[in-house]
Design an enzyme around this catalytic site. Structure first.
Site: not given
Length: 439
Positions: A152, A385
């Site tokens: 992070h 995707d």
């Protein structure tokens, strides 16, 4: 049922044909925004129904996207001057392949938070060499779970979502559609003024002066964290519309979906915790500084600070929903470009070193009476995707920190919201009873 690891390897970045190999000794220094954020590994889980995308396409796409987003292929290292940052050494990302025999994905890990999802991504503990780790877990039903972890301190949610969408495009053989390479921090970006101009107080906000009375990491709250459960609350589009109408009554511009949903959860959590009216509750809200600082398009890194709306318990529960929503709105609005620039100047002023200040981004097991929220409502996580369609769902991993909320768009795609809410076991029934009430 258990996850069986089949293989683990490093995927190196792949560069477009004819592209000169970049400098693998370049060091990207951490910005002040990298330094004040959480230095932890974050993890999310994607689920793809059969027929799931192939490992070959996913790996090929990962190699290609790492060749563009080189920060995610590097390693967190100090630079020649000792300053923290990322070495762009093309170390690569870790890819783990695993399987679960005799169980479907829904049987093993239904789309709700539980400790079992920790088996669907690489371990977050210990010294992780790679900035990014991926685990592909296949199930008897043909479904696939993709566990993704990233440091992070290297990239915030905005940057990570850009990477994920680009990864999917690369796996499908499409253009990544991102600046190549995406701009990252450098010494001429987000420069302090000369002399520094500190217009806001940053002590006690992004920085604090350590004393023996300061809580250590893992401490905090009214009770221990061993009885925390994570409840997934689903707020329908119609329910949120009703909340927005109620909160925004008499206001020219309605509150946003985020402001309204968080205001409702703030009041609900406060009621479920059964706090005394004189206590003060604060929310830690991440605020993206890209627009506020006119960051270059596609900026990849951390550019987040925090707003801290606060209210007494008595005001939260006795005043209408509008009070909580307005308090949140005003706190976020105060973090404008001037505030972000003031922090840049403060960090360069020498005060941090002279006064021995440390950053306030400290993990705790329990936040009560306070909250923290990570909102992913505007990030295109469902656009990932790999060639077999969008995921059937995605969610954060299992982070049982009491009061640390995650807001994500529902897989229904209709504007509804899923809230992942860690609460004490003894407060769960009270939370459920008032969670879907507009009172």
């Amino acid at each position: 049922m258990e996850v069986k690891v089949l293989s683990s390897k490093i995927v190196k970045p792949q560069y477009a044909e004819g592209t000169a190999r970049p400098d693998t000794t370049e060091h990207v220094p951490s910005s002040v925004f990298d330094k004040v954020t959480y230095h932890i590994q974050m993890a999310i889980i994607y689920a793809f129904q059969a027929p799931a995308p192939s490992t070959e396409d996913i790996e090929r796409g990962l190699a290609q996207v790492l060749g563009v987003y080189r920060l995610f292929a590097g390693q967190v290292r100090a630079g020649p001057d000792g300053a923290p940052g990322v070495l762009l050494n093309d170390h690569g990302a870790r890819l783990v392949e695993a399987r679960v025999d005799g169980a479907t994905l829904v049987e093993f890990a239904p789309p709700k938070p539980s400790p079992v999802v920790l088996q669907l991504h690489p371990d977050l503990e210990g010294d992780v060499e790679e900035v990014v780790q991926v685990q592909l877990t296949r199930f008897a039903c043909g479904s696939l779970a993709v566990g993704f972890t990233a440091n992070h301190a290297v990239a915030d949610g905005h940057a990570t979502s850009d990477f994920l969408v680009a990864w999917g495009r690369a796996a499908r053989g499409l253009d990544i559609s991102a600046p190549s390479p995406p701009p990252h921090n450098h010494l001429d970006l987000f420069r302090p003024r000369d002399p520094p101009v500190v217009d806001f107080e940053h002590r006690g906000v992004e920085y604090y002066r350590p004393t023996t009375s300061n809580p250590k990491q893992g401490e905090g709250g009214h009770h221990g964290a061993d009885n925390v459960v994570i409840h997934k609350a689903h707020f329908t589009k119609d329910f949120i519309a009703g909340l927005r109408a109620k909160a925004s009554e008499g206001r020219g511009r309605p509150f946003s979906r985020f402001e309204t949903t968080l205001a409702h959860l703030w009041r609900t959590m406060t009621r479920a915790r059964d706090l005394s009216p004189e206590e003060t509750s604060t929310i830690r809200i991440s605020v993206d500084g890209r627009r506020r600082l006119s960051a270059p398009p596609g900026y990849f890194g951390n550019l987040v600070l925090w707003a801290f709306p606060r209210s007494t318990v008595g005001d939260l529960l006795s005043r209408p929903l509008k009070h909580a929503a307005q308090t949140i709105h005003d706190a976020v609005a105060r973090l404008d470009g001037a505030y972000f620039q003031s922090l840049v100047d403060f960090a360069s002023s020498g005060a941090v070193e002279r006064e021995g200040l440390e950053t306030t981004a400290m993990l705790k097991d329990v936040l009560c009476p306070d909250l923290e929220v990570d909102s992913w409502l505007t990030f295109p996580f469902y656009d990932l995707d790999f060639g077999a369609g969008s995921p059937s769902y995605f969610m954060p991993s299992y982070f049982p920190t009491e009061g640390m909320l995650f807001l994500i768009p529902s897989y229904l795609g209709d504007g509804s919201v899923d809230a992942f809410v860690p609460v004490f076991q003894h407060n769960l029934d009270a939370f459920k009873q008032c969670c879907y009430s507009m009172d």
